[in-house]
Design a protein around this motif. Structure first.
Motif, short mmCIF file in Angstrom:
data_model
loop_
_atom_site.label_atom_id
_atom_site.label_comp_id
_atom_site.label_asym_id
_atom_site.label_seq_id
_atom_site.Cartn_x
_atom_site.Cartn_y
_atom_site.Cartn_z
N LEU A 178 0.82 -1.20 0.00
CA LEU A 178 0.00 0.00 0.00
C LEU A 178 0.86 1.25 0.00
N GLN A 179 2.18 1.09 0.02
CA GLN A 179 3.10 2.21 0.06
C GLN A 179 3.85 2.33 -1.26
N GLY A 180 3.91 3.53 -1.81
CA GLY A 180 4.70 3.77 -3.01
C GLY A 180 4.19 3.02 -4.22
N ASP A 181 5.10 2.73 -5.15
CA ASP A 181 4.74 2.02 -6.37
C ASP A 181 4.75 0.53 -6.10
N ALA A 182 3.72 -0.16 -6.54
CA ALA A 182 3.62 -1.61 -6.38
C ALA A 182 2.73 -2.16 -7.47
N ALA A 183 2.88 -3.46 -7.76
CA ALA A 183 2.08 -4.08 -8.80
C ALA A 183 0.63 -4.24 -8.37
N MET A 184 0.40 -4.54 -7.09
CA MET A 184 -0.95 -4.72 -6.54
C MET A 184 -1.08 -3.83 -5.31
N GLN A 185 -2.12 -3.00 -5.29
CA GLN A 185 -2.22 -1.97 -4.25
C GLN A 185 -3.61 -1.90 -3.62
N THR A 186 -4.18 -3.06 -3.35
CA THR A 186 -5.44 -3.10 -2.61
C THR A 186 -5.20 -3.80 -1.28
N GLU A 187 -6.03 -3.49 -0.30
CA GLU A 187 -5.84 -4.03 1.03
C GLU A 187 -5.92 -5.56 1.04
#
Length: 292
Positions: A178-187
């Motif tokens: 959930l921080q910065g750039d990531a491929a998957m960004q859901t809780e």
């Protein structure tokens, strides 16, 4: 019973777990495609075990670049390799004496629904296809919504690939964060990959060069190429239900879409009642169309 298996794909060793049902063969068989960055001990293993308990031999893979399989760079989400791995797995299944090569199907969960669809497309080995909470990517729709961001991420992937080719350096970001750039960004994806399904065999990383090919990967385009019966299991709270409906509408083959209530996407991965409900539906579908 789980059998550890190995077979080559383009000179690289792919490692899998073949989940076998009780009793003598030859068995009907399935290959199971899974979400991006996942390994055989996670989603695909859960569904392979559930389907084996329902009478099907089911193969879960570590794709090239992941887990115990070979392939460089690591954590490279390259759809052409993933489809080729699944197709090679289908060939490997068909060659086994304890598998009935006339009764083979393909299943997929999340993005694995797309990989499995392309592996099944125009493939005479595959007699039926099933998907759970499929991520039916629609790049044309994505570009229409935000062409600038789409192009920028593709360019980011191209730059990372050129850097790898020039220096051997693999630029990575978290697969789930959930921080910065990531491929998957859901809780729910972060909870799944970093807590519920965390295992030493899984690396929470994503090669940035993947974006060159991952962003344009078109699952919708596979629908017209599927000429076998299709079962889709989805939820209004899973990924992109509108894309699921669009994919279903584009199919010109016997088809069914079943809606099952879920809290989100990844609950289809490991919630026991939800997995059981989806596996029951898949078993009924494949049992109907993978008859001897």
């Amino acid at each position: 019973m789980i059998e550890i298996v190995r077979f080559p794909v383009d000179g690289v060793t792919v490692v899998g777990h073949l989940h076998l049902p009780e009793g003598p063969g030859p068995h009907p068989a399935l290959i199971v495609g899974g979400p991006m960055t996942s390994i055989k001990e996670q989603v695909t293993g859960v569904y392979a075990a559930a389907l084996a308990a329902r009478g099907f031999a089911a193969l879960a893979l570590d794709h090239r670049h992941y887990g115990e399989s070979g392939g460089m760079p690591r954590q490279y989400e390259y759809w052409r390799h993933k489809v080729a791995d699944l197709r090679a797995g289908l060939d490997w299944l068909a060659a086994r004496r304890d598998i009935d090569s006339r009764r083979i199907g393909a299943a997929g969960v999340c993005l694995g629904a797309g990989y499995a669809a392309w592996a099944a497309a125009d493939n005479p080995l595959v007699k039926a296809y099933g998907a759970v909470a499929g991520y039916y990517r629609d790049p044309a729709d994505m570009q229409a919504r935000d062409a600038t961001s789409f192009a920028a991420r593709v360019d980011q992937g191209i730059a990372a690939r050129r850097r790898f080719e020039a220096t051997g350096e693999v630029e990575t970001i978290p697969a789930a964060s959930l921080q910065g750039d990531a491929a998957m960004q859901t809780e729910d994806t972060v909870d799944y990959y970093t807590r519920r399904a965390a295992t030493p065999a899984y690396a929470n990383a994503f090669a940035v060069m993947s974006r060159e090919h991952f962003l344009p990967f078109d699952v919708q385009a596979a629908a017209p190429h599927l000429d076998v019966p299709v079962l889709m299991i989805h939820s209004e709270n899973a990924l992109s239900p509108a894309w699921a409906r669009k994919f279903h509408d584009a199919l010109a083959t016997p088809k069914e879409i079943v809606w099952i209530a879920s809290r989100g996407q990844t609950h289809f991965y490991d919630d026991p009642p939800l997995v059981a409900a989806a596996a029951d539906r898949l078993a009924t579908h494949f049992g109907r169309y993978l008859q001897g």
